[in-house]
Motif scaffolding. Structure first.
Motif, short mmCIF file in Angstrom:
data_model
loop_
_atom_site.label_atom_id
_atom_site.label_comp_id
_atom_site.label_asym_id
_atom_site.label_seq_id
_atom_site.Cartn_x
_atom_site.Cartn_y
_atom_site.Cartn_z
N ALA A 98 31.98 44.45 46.58
CA ALA A 98 33.22 44.39 45.70
C ALA A 98 33.24 45.72 44.90
CB ALA A 98 32.79 43.39 44.56
N TYR B 270 34.11 46.46 41.85
CA TYR B 270 33.38 46.29 40.66
C TYR B 270 32.23 45.74 40.60
CZ TYR B 270 38.08 47.69 38.84
OH TYR B 270 39.37 48.48 38.23
N LEU C 98 33.88 39.16 40.89
CA LEU C 98 35.19 38.36 40.27
C LEU C 98 35.08 38.09 38.76
CD1 LEU C 98 37.98 37.42 41.27
CD2 LEU C 98 36.99 35.27 42.10
N VAL D 187 37.00 42.13 33.95
CA VAL D 187 36.15 43.33 33.52
C VAL D 187 36.87 43.63 32.03
CG1 VAL D 187 36.18 44.46 35.88
CG2 VAL D 187 38.34 44.38 34.67
N PHE E 44 45.71 40.56 34.77
CA PHE E 44 44.55 41.08 35.83
C PHE E 44 45.18 42.11 36.50
CE2 PHE E 44 47.92 39.52 38.90
CZ PHE E 44 48.59 38.43 38.05
N ALA F 230 39.94 46.61 44.60
CA ALA F 230 39.56 45.71 43.41
C ALA F 230 40.12 44.32 43.88
CB ALA F 230 40.23 46.18 42.26
N SER G 14 41.53 41.52 40.12
CA SER G 14 40.38 41.60 39.02
C SER G 14 40.89 40.99 37.83
CB SER G 14 40.10 42.85 39.06
OG SER G 14 38.76 43.29 38.45
N SER H 74 45.41 34.11 38.38
CA SER H 74 44.37 35.34 38.83
C SER H 74 43.70 34.43 40.07
CB SER H 74 43.78 35.69 37.87
OG SER H 74 44.04 36.05 36.77
N TYR I 100 43.92 35.28 43.95
CA TYR I 100 42.54 35.84 44.51
C TYR I 100 42.36 34.61 45.86
CZ TYR I 100 37.92 37.09 45.62
OH TYR I 100 36.53 37.32 46.19
#
Ligand code: COI
Length: 355
Positions: free
Chosen positions: A166, A168, A172, A175, A297, A303, A306, A329, A333
Motif C-alpha cells: 500500500a 499509505y 485502507l 487518511v 476519498f 493509492a 483512499s 469508497s 475499492y
C-alpha cells in the motif's frame, strides 16, 4: 521494435515477507532503456541488469527538470495470470506530458512492447499476496551535458519495477489530509496536468508542513484564488455531498488520473451521478456543517481508493463519516481491486494480460 537483452548473471533474493514491502523501496533485477538522439529518434532499446546509470553532472534533467514519468501496476491473479490495468492510458498520458515538457514523443506501441518484454523477464517479481503488486515506473530524462536553458537533444527512456504494498502505511484506513492555504501546486497554463518531476518537488514544502502536524498529505487549492479544490498530489479527490459524487473538473492544473477516470466510469455504470465541476473548499465546509458531507476519498494508481477521514482547513477540522470508510469508497475499492486482481469480471475491457 528490436530489443536487445543483457541478462543479470546473479539474481537478487525476492522479499520473503510481502506484508513488509512498503512502497517503492525495492527494485527488480532488470530495467528497460532506450535512447533518443536528435536526427536519429528513439533507438537502442535494451533490457539490462538493474543498476546505476552514468550521467554527466551537467545533464540537463539535473538542472532544469526536463523529465516526465508514469506509474502503473502489474497484478498477479489467483489463477496465476499477470495483468495490467489500462496501460494504454499511461502511455497516452506520457505523450501529453512529453508535449508539455518539449520532450520527443514515444511510439506508444513500442513503449507497450518494451513493458511487456521487461515484465516477461521479471514475472517472478510480481507479488503473490493480496494487496501487493509490481509498481511500474516508466520515465524520460534529458541527458545533454549543457547548462544553458533550452529543450535537450538527447534523452533516455527507462522503465524500472518495484514490488510494492500500500502507498499509505494506513492501508485502507482513512487518511488525514491538510488543506494547504499558503503554498500552491499549479496554475492554469503551468504543468499541473503533466506528470513531471517539478509538480512533485513543488509539493514538498506543503507536505513537510503537513507531516509536522501529523497529516499524511496535502489537499491543494487552485493557484489563483486559493479557493477551489484541485488534487492531493499523489491522488485526485472526490466528495460525496448529499448523495452526489463531485470531483474537480480537469481545468489544466489537475492531473488527469486514470484511476479518477475509472472511478467515474464505475460509478456511472452503477447508476450514480458524478459531476466534474469546480468546487470550493468553502462549499465542502458548508456541506460538512449541514451534515451533508457523506464521504471524501482520493483515487490514484499508487493509492488506489483512499478514504479521507479527517480534513483540516485552517482552524476547521472535519471528521468525515466517523473516520470510517464510506459506502461508495468501499464499492469503488472492491470493484477496482476486484477487476485488477481478476476476482470479478472486467466488463469494461480495461485489463491487458501479460503473456
Ligand atoms: C501514482 O499513483 O502512480 C503516482 O504517480 C503517484 C505518486 C507515487 C507520485
Amino acid at each position: 521494435m528490436e530489443i536487445k537483452y543483457e541478462l543479470a548473471k546473479t539474481l537478487k533474493e525476492k522479499p520473503a515477507d510481502e506484508s513488509k514491502l512498503g512502497f517503492g523501496h525495492i527494485f527488480t533485477d532488470h530495467m528497460f532503456i532506450m535512447n533518443y538522439d536528435i536526427g536519429e529518434g528513439w533507438h537502442d532499446a535494451r533490457i539490462v541488469p538493474y543498476g546505476d546509470i552514468s550521467l554527466s553532472p551537467a545533464a540537463m534533467c539535473l538542472h532544469y527538470g526536463q523529465e516526465i514519468f508514469e506509474g502503473l501496476k502489474a497484478y498477479r491473479t489467483a489463477e496465476g495470470k499477470i495483468q495490467l490495468f489500462r496501460p494504454d492510458e499511461n502511455f497516452k498520458r506520457m505523450n501529453v506530458s512529453n508535449e508539455r515538457m518539449v520532450i520527443p514523443k514515444i511510439n506508444e506501441q513500442d513503449a507497450m512492447e518494451a513493458l511487456m518484454a521487461l515484465l516477461n523477464v521479471e514475472k517472478d517479481w510480481v507479488p503473490y499476496s493480496e494487496g501487493a503488486s509490481l509498481y511500474i515506473r516508466p520515465f524520460i530524462i534529458a541527458t545533454d551535458p549543457y547548462v544553458g536553458v533550452r529543450p535537450a537533444d538527447h534523452y533516455m527512456f527507462m522503465i524500472i519495477l518495484s514490488p510494492s504494498g500500500a502507498y499509505y502505511s494506513t492501508g485502507l484506513n482513512p487518511v488525514k489530509i491538510y488543506v494547504e492555504s499558503n503554498y500552491v501546486r499549479a496554475v492554469r497554463g503551468g504543468t499541473g496536468f503533466a506528470k513531471t518531476a517539478a509538480n512533485y518537488a513543488i509539493s514538498l514544502a506543503g507536505q513537510d508542513e503537513a507531516h509536522k502536524q501529523d497529516y499524511e498529505q496535502v489537499l491543494w487549492l487552485d493557484g489563483v484564488e486559493r479557493k477551489y479544490v484541485e488534487e492531493v498530489g499523489s491522488m485526485n479527490i472526490f466528495f460525496v455531498i448529499d448523495g452526489e459524487i463531485i470531483t474537480p473538473a480537469l481545468t489544466g492544473s489537475v492531473l488527469s488520473g486514470i484511476t479518477r477516470k475509472s472511478a467515474i466510469e464505475i460509478c456511472r455504470s452503477k447508476g450514480y451521478t458524478v459531476t466534474e465541476r469546480k468546487i470550493t473548499i468553502q462549499e465542502v465546509a458548508e456541506a460538512y456543517d449541514a451534515g451533508k458531507l457523506d464521504e471524501v476519498f482520493g483515487t490514484g494508481t499508487a493509492a488506489v481508493i483512499s478514504p479521507v477521514g479527517h480534513l483540516k482547513w485552517e482552524d476547521k477540522i472535519m471528521e468525515i463519516n466517523d473516520n470510517k470508510i464510506g459506502q461508495i469508497s468501499q464499492m469503488l475499492y472492491d470493484t477496482m481491486t476486484g477487476i485488477q486482481w481478476g476476482k470479478i469480471p472486467d466488463e469494461f475491457g480495461w485489463i491487458v494480460e501479460v503473456k
